[in-house]
Design an enzyme around this catalytic site. Structure first.
Site, PDB file in Angstrom:
ATOM      1  N   THR A 115     -26.465 -19.747  87.443  1.00  0.00           N
ATOM      2  CA  THR A 115     -25.375 -19.951  88.440  1.00  0.00           C
ATOM      3  C   THR A 115     -25.948 -18.989  89.710  1.00  0.00           C
ATOM      4  O   THR A 115     -25.981 -17.686  89.514  1.00  0.00           O
ATOM      5  CB  THR A 115     -24.141 -19.290  87.763  1.00  0.00           C
ATOM      6  OG1 THR A 115     -23.766 -20.019  86.801  1.00  0.00           O
ATOM      7  CG2 THR A 115     -22.715 -19.333  88.791  1.00  0.00           C
ATOM      8  N   GLU A 146     -18.506 -21.061  76.173  1.00  0.00           N
ATOM      9  CA  GLU A 146     -18.866 -20.508  74.721  1.00  0.00           C
ATOM     10  C   GLU A 146     -17.843 -21.097  73.981  1.00  0.00           C
ATOM     11  O   GLU A 146     -16.800 -21.211  74.044  1.00  0.00           O
ATOM     12  CB  GLU A 146     -19.107 -19.037  74.957  1.00  0.00           C
ATOM     13  CG  GLU A 146     -20.055 -18.737  75.867  1.00  0.00           C
ATOM     14  CD  GLU A 146     -20.335 -16.961  75.703  1.00  0.00           C
ATOM     15  OE1 GLU A 146     -19.898 -16.378  74.920  1.00  0.00           O
ATOM     16  OE2 GLU A 146     -20.756 -16.566  76.664  1.00  0.00           O
ATOM     17  N   CYS A 253     -19.028 -15.134  82.506  1.00  0.00           N
ATOM     18  CA  CYS A 253     -19.124 -15.972  84.030  1.00  0.00           C
ATOM     19  C   CYS A 253     -18.024 -15.691  84.956  1.00  0.00           C
ATOM     20  O   CYS A 253     -18.336 -15.224  85.973  1.00  0.00           O
ATOM     21  CB  CYS A 253     -18.962 -17.406  83.422  1.00  0.00           C
ATOM     22  SG  CYS A 253     -20.237 -17.623  82.079  1.00  0.00           S
TER      23      CYS A 253
HETATM   24  C1  UGA Z   1     -16.697 -20.624  81.668  1.00  0.00           C
HETATM   25  C2  UGA Z   1     -16.298 -22.226  82.158  1.00  0.00           C
HETATM   26  O1  UGA Z   1     -15.272 -22.609  81.392  1.00  0.00           O
HETATM   27  C3  UGA Z   1     -17.606 -23.011  81.786  1.00  0.00           C
HETATM   28  O2  UGA Z   1     -17.025 -24.260  82.456  1.00  0.00           O
HETATM   29  C4  UGA Z   1     -18.811 -22.462  82.484  1.00  0.00           C
HETATM   30  O3  UGA Z   1     -19.955 -23.161  82.200  1.00  0.00           O
HETATM   31  C5  UGA Z   1     -18.963 -20.898  81.994  1.00  0.00           C
HETATM   32  O4  UGA Z   1     -17.876 -20.198  82.338  1.00  0.00           O
HETATM   33  C6  UGA Z   1     -20.340 -20.344  82.624  1.00  0.00           C
HETATM   34  O5  UGA Z   1     -20.197 -20.332  83.903  1.00  0.00           O
HETATM   35  O6  UGA Z   1     -21.317 -20.398  82.315  1.00  0.00           O
HETATM   36  P1  UGA Z   1     -16.598 -19.324  79.274  1.00  0.00           P
HETATM   37  O7  UGA Z   1     -16.955 -18.233  80.168  1.00  0.00           O
HETATM   38  O8  UGA Z   1     -17.555 -19.684  78.036  1.00  0.00           O
HETATM   39  O9  UGA Z   1     -16.772 -20.493  80.182  1.00  0.00           O
HETATM   40  O10 UGA Z   1     -15.109 -19.097  78.957  1.00  0.00           O
HETATM   41  P2  UGA Z   1     -13.760 -20.027  79.283  1.00  0.00           P
HETATM   42  O11 UGA Z   1     -13.451 -20.880  77.994  1.00  0.00           O
HETATM   43  O12 UGA Z   1     -13.839 -20.517  80.334  1.00  0.00           O
HETATM   44  O13 UGA Z   1     -12.783 -18.732  79.183  1.00  0.00           O
HETATM   45  C7  UGA Z   1     -12.852 -17.940  80.028  1.00  0.00           C
HETATM   46  C8  UGA Z   1     -11.868 -16.752  79.868  1.00  0.00           C
HETATM   47  O14 UGA Z   1     -10.453 -17.387  80.232  1.00  0.00           O
HETATM   48  C9  UGA Z   1     -11.486 -16.237  78.564  1.00  0.00           C
HETATM   49  O15 UGA Z   1     -11.251 -14.835  78.512  1.00  0.00           O
HETATM   50  C10 UGA Z   1     -10.350 -17.070  78.124  1.00  0.00           C
HETATM   51  O16 UGA Z   1      -9.572 -16.364  76.992  1.00  0.00           O
HETATM   52  C11 UGA Z   1      -9.486 -17.113  79.478  1.00  0.00           C
HETATM   53  N1  UGA Z   1      -8.525 -18.182  79.338  1.00  0.00           N
HETATM   54  C12 UGA Z   1      -8.881 -19.333  79.158  1.00  0.00           C
HETATM   55  C13 UGA Z   1      -7.209 -17.774  79.457  1.00  0.00           C
HETATM   56  O17 UGA Z   1      -6.721 -16.701  79.479  1.00  0.00           O
HETATM   57  N2  UGA Z   1      -6.151 -18.994  79.616  1.00  0.00           N
HETATM   58  C14 UGA Z   1      -6.783 -20.061  79.441  1.00  0.00           C
HETATM   59  O18 UGA Z   1      -5.748 -20.886  79.388  1.00  0.00           O
HETATM   60  C15 UGA Z   1      -8.080 -20.331  79.257  1.00  0.00           C
END
Ligand code: UGA
Length: 423
Positions: A115, A146, A253
């Site tokens: 990124t 992840e 991320c």
């Molecule tokens: C995120 C993006 O979702 C991916 O599409 C992207 O490729 C990735 O970053 C990256 O840039 O490499 P990730 O960091 O694995 O993926 O995690 P997410 O599932 O997006 O969750 C991020 C945070 O948001 C977590 O702490 C999660 O608990 C929180 N979250 C997510 C919430 O608090 N509420 C939600 O409804 C969803």
């Protein structure tokens, strides 16, 4: 096609393994010898459900270019772009990797999966050209998340490809051949591709921060955030994903990328108030959570709290920028005694926290004045409440992922506190 992935961190490893499983010839290169050695032995150094099943025998793991035994058609740069002190993305690893490639493989395309801020891939090509290397650069940001990376890889919503010259479409169509009839392959300029990645992550982060603020309002006016999220998400224009309230967003991320985007705005002489508010809102979330706990338990000095969940979300062992870690640190500062349990994240958390780690949730909860759930692991959704009740000192659960079956928990005598709802 013959592909080399530079950097066997999360993005490089998952992409390398998955592209190899589709029949491409793949080498994964990383300078970390111990990581490469364990991969050679079939051990995956990260916890990613299902990934191991896709490891193929002919996938090569190497520590140097000399060990690659085929002629590459393209290189993918998948190295880290950590935050610098000023919030900007540190691109040193990207430029170093590109230069290493160009010195050996003079004209081979370099695809940037890391990124990076808008303009980086174009600048990288110019940088190489100044050193008399003709490698073209292509931007191909990654959208895997992840814990569900295998599924995300096999069923992407879209593949974004930024090119500086149309002649590279054939190469990228070849690499993504199996996806051509599965999802849109959107060709754009390199700058647009890079911006799509940052905008997507920032938009999702803003969505979460906004719902967390609405959750706070629910507590004031008597709403139920889970119903509000559901109702809002039923509007197809908004969508039902990333509307779940919690202790704040974390991971490797979102926190890093929104800072880098903020920096990019500032550097361009512009600003983004929504982004600023998202960053601010999330930064204050851990303190907000601790204050909520204090408002129920009183002063925390000497109180014993069982923290369930340390990873930044479920189904990963990753604790980077995990809200569970920052909340635990604040609780410790308040003088609380912490016993923690996480199904996969304890090894990594040990590097950040000096606290007792328990073998399971029952052990963590033993003698605790309260239980605090910070990660939405399935294991915590189905706890044995009668066993839990026998061990605890105080029958209070702060369910700050709103995941519990509260009826069962209450039947066992527990008082349940959730975010954005009073029942
Ligand atoms: C995120 C993006 O979702 C991916 O599409 C992207 O490729 C990735 O970053 C990256 O840039 O490499 P990730 O960091 O694995 O993926 O995690 P997410 O599932 O997006 O969750 C991020 C945070 O948001 C977590 O702490 C999660 O608990 C929180 N979250 C997510 C919430 O608090 N509420 C939600 O409804 C969803």
């Amino acid at each position: 096609m013959n592909l080399v992935f530079i950097g066997s961190g999360y993005v490089g490893l998952v992409s390398g393994v998955m592209f190899a499983s589709l029949g491409h010839k793949v080498a994964c290169l990383d300078h970390d010898k111990s990581k490469i050695d364990s991969l050679k032995n079939g051990e995956i150094p990260i916890y990613e459900p299902g990934l191991k099943d896709y490891l193929t025998k002919d996938l090569q793991f190497v520590t140097s270019y000399a060990d690659i035994d085929f002629t590459p058609d393209a290189f993918f740069i998948c190295v880290g772009t950590p935050s610098s002190d000023d919030g900007s993305a540190n691109l040193d690893y990207v430029f170093e990797a590109a230069l290493d490639i160009a010195k050996i493989y003079k004209d081979v395309p370099i695809i940037v999966k890391s990124t990076v801020p808008a303009g980086t891939s174009t600048r990288l090509q110019k940088f190489l050209k100044e050193k008399r290397y003709n490698n073209p650069t292509i931007s191909n940001p990654e959208f895997l998340s992840e814990g569900r990376a295998v599924e995300d890889f096999l069923k992407p919503d879209r593949v974004i490809i930024g090119i500086g010259d149309d002649k590279h479409k054939a190469l990228m169509d070849g690499i993504y051949q199996q996806f051509l009839d599965k999802c849109p392959l959107l060709y754009t300029s390199r700058e647009s591709a890079e911006l799509i990645k940052y905008s997507s992550n920032a938009f999702l982060a803003a969505k979460i921060a906004f719902l967390n603020e609405i959750s706070n309002l629910c507590e004031k006016v008597g709403g139920n955030i889970d119903d509000v999220s559901k109702g809002v998400g039923l509007d197809h224009r908004i969508g039902d994903k990333f509307l779940k309230t919690g202790p704040g967003f974390g991971g490797s991320c979102f926190p890093k990328d929104i800072l880098a985007l903020q920096y990019l705005f500032a550097q361009s002489g512009a600003s983004c108030l929504i982004l600023d508010a998202t960053i601010d809102s999330n930064a204050k979330r851990s303190r907000f959570i601790v204050d909520k706990i204090k408002s129920e338990l009183g002063e925390l000095l000497g109180k014993s709290i069982a923290v369930l969940g340390l990873t930044f979300k479920a189904n990963t062992d990753d604790v980077r920028s995990s809200p569970a870690i920052s909340i635990t640190k604040l609780l410790l500062e308040e003088g609380a005694y912490i016993s923690a349990y996480d199904p996969k994240g304890m090894e990594n958390a040990k590097e950040l926290l000096n606290i007792d780690m328990a073998k399971n949730y029952l052990e963590a909860a033993k003698g605790a004045d309260a239980i605090l759930i910070l990660t939405e692991w399935d294991e915590f959704k189905n706890m044995d409440y009668s066993e839990l009740a026998k061990g605890v000192l105080g029958k209070i659960i702060f369910d700050y992922r709103n995941i519990l079956d509260s009826t069962k928990a209450r039947e066992a005598g527990f008082i349940i506190h959730r975010l954005g709802r009073d029942n």
